[in-house]
Enzyme design. Structure first.
Site, PDB file in Angstrom:
ATOM      1  N   LYS A  75       0.949  -1.159   0.021  1.00 54.44           N
ATOM      2  CA  LYS A  75       0.076   0.069   0.077  1.00 54.44           C
ATOM      3  C   LYS A  75       0.899   1.312  -0.071  1.00 54.44           C
ATOM      4  CE  LYS A  75      -3.703  -2.500   2.586  1.00 54.44           C
ATOM      5  NZ  LYS A  75      -4.406  -2.719   3.646  1.00 54.44           N
ATOM      6  N   GLN A 110      -3.859  -1.376   9.852  1.00 53.06           N
ATOM      7  CA  GLN A 110      -4.065  -2.818   9.333  1.00 53.06           C
ATOM      8  C   GLN A 110      -4.471  -3.832  10.563  1.00 53.06           C
ATOM      9  OE1 GLN A 110      -3.202  -3.315   6.270  1.00 53.06           O
ATOM     10  NE2 GLN A 110      -3.604  -5.395   6.406  1.00 53.06           N
ATOM     11  N   ASP A 113     -10.849   2.948   5.093  1.00 52.09           N
ATOM     12  CA  ASP A 113     -11.214   1.628   5.106  1.00 52.09           C
ATOM     13  C   ASP A 113     -12.451   1.205   5.128  1.00 52.09           C
ATOM     14  OD1 ASP A 113      -9.090  -0.629   4.972  1.00 52.09           O
ATOM     15  OD2 ASP A 113      -8.588  -0.010   7.079  1.00 52.09           O
TER      16      ASP A 113
HETATM   17  N1  GUN Z   1      -6.767  -6.722   6.943  1.00 48.68           N
HETATM   18  C1  GUN Z   1      -7.583  -7.423   6.075  1.00 48.68           C
HETATM   19  N2  GUN Z   1      -7.878  -6.511   5.001  1.00 48.68           N
HETATM   20  C2  GUN Z   1      -7.703  -5.613   5.461  1.00 48.68           C
HETATM   21  C3  GUN Z   1      -8.387  -4.154   5.069  1.00 48.68           C
HETATM   22  O1  GUN Z   1      -8.911  -3.996   3.969  1.00 48.68           O
HETATM   23  N3  GUN Z   1      -7.862  -3.155   5.817  1.00 48.68           N
HETATM   24  C4  GUN Z   1      -7.194  -3.369   7.055  1.00 48.68           C
HETATM   25  N4  GUN Z   1      -7.023  -2.036   7.598  1.00 48.68           N
HETATM   26  N5  GUN Z   1      -6.782  -4.398   7.532  1.00 48.68           N
HETATM   27  C5  GUN Z   1      -7.173  -5.636   6.549  1.00 48.68           C
END
Ligand code: GUN
Length: 291
Positions: A54, A98, A121
């Site tokens: 990312k 995350q 998110d």
């Molecule tokens: N863990 C797995 N998928 C995601 C996501 O889309 N965003 C975040 N913040 N954590 C994750």
């Protein structure tokens, strides 16, 4: 029959090009550089790898980004303090914590602490609520990416029976809520199948479009599908593979070899939904920045 492969990498690259173009315009006309803050707690290798990817995408698109790595033993109040700091920072338009977080951290409280306008998110209850009632909002990245994949591969879900396998807050519930809205790119009849309902094949066999997000390698096989259906595989599972360089390989929740003989179109893993999640995160950050 052999299914068409839906190339998520190609479609994600197209979206990133659009985001880059709009970002340059935002910078030119209003002097705003989209800024995204990552909070990574602990040392889970998969989470580290996702945050790295990312961050790389931010660089590619000319976004400002910052990654705060916190030890697995970090206190809840320290995570909250960091979030409050990013909430108040005008250079930061998006905050991504995350998941999953270590067990001693209250995930709900952490998500609630994020300013919902910076919740790229789409996990904050305000954004979840807005999504459910059909208001404009920041949508969770993977579900929004699935909608884009369907539309841009010529598989409009309108009037189709979509069976979502899995009811997580990150994928299952939001993708169902997105696809059932009375809106362009949606308007599907949606069923959510999950572990509470016994054999999932009784549901998947009825689907025109199957979205599988259960975190079980190869769980959905060709014989569980209706011929000609479209299959979206959200799974990213590491399975041991002695022949692989790093000792593992990545597989989805769908048994690709059998499913691709029955479906008309299918997403591969890797190279399907995964790249879309990142592209939609970039798009959400641009929108949060005012673009
Ligand atoms: N863990 C797995 N998928 C995601 C996501 O889309 N965003 C975040 N913040 N954590 C994750």
């Amino acid at each position: 029959m052999s299914a068409t492969i839906i190339d998520g990498k190609l479609i994600a690259d197209q979206i990133k090009r659009e985001v880059k173009r709009d970002t340059e315009q935002l910078m030119r006309e209003r002097g705003i550089v989209p800024g995204l803050a990552f909070i990574l707690v602990g040392e889970d290798p998969a989470s580290q790898s996702y945050v790295r990817s990312k961050g790389k995408a931010c660089e590619e698109l000319g976004f400002h980004s910052i990654t705060e790595k916190l030890p697995p033993s970090v206190r809840q109040e320290d995570v909250l303090r960091l979030i409050h700091q990013f909430n108040a920072d005008p250079k930061i338009h998006g905050i991504l914590v995350q998941l999953p977080l270590p067990k001693h951290i209250d995930e709900d409280e952490v998500i609630m602490a994020i300013d919902w306008r910076k919740d790229v998110d789409g996990f904050h209850p305000i954004n979840v609520g807005k999504l459910v009632i059909g208001q404009k909002c920041l949508k969770p990245c993977t579900p929004a990416g699935i909608q884009e994949l369907l539309m841009r591969s010529g598989n409009d879900p309108a009037g189709k029976h979509v069976v979502v396998v899995g009811r997580s807050n990150i994928v299952g519930k939001p993708v169902a809520n997105i696809l059932l809205q009375k809106q362009a790119g949606a308007n599907a009849v949606v069923t959510i199948a999950h572990t509470g309902g016994g054999d999932i094949a009784q549901y998947t066999k009825l689907a025109d479009i199957v979205v599988v997000a259960i975190g079980k390698p190869g769980a959905v096989t060709g014989e569980m599908l209706k011929p000609g259906c479209v299959v979206i595989d959200v799974g990213i599972n590491r399975v041991a593979d002695a022949t692989a360089k790093n000792g593992y390989r990545i597989v989805g929740d769908v048994h690709f070899a059998s499913a691709s003989k029955v479906a008309s179109a299918i997403t591969p893993v890797p190279g399907g939904v995964g790249p879309m999640t990142i592209a939609m995160l970039m798009k959400n950050t641009l929108v949060a920045a005012g673009g």
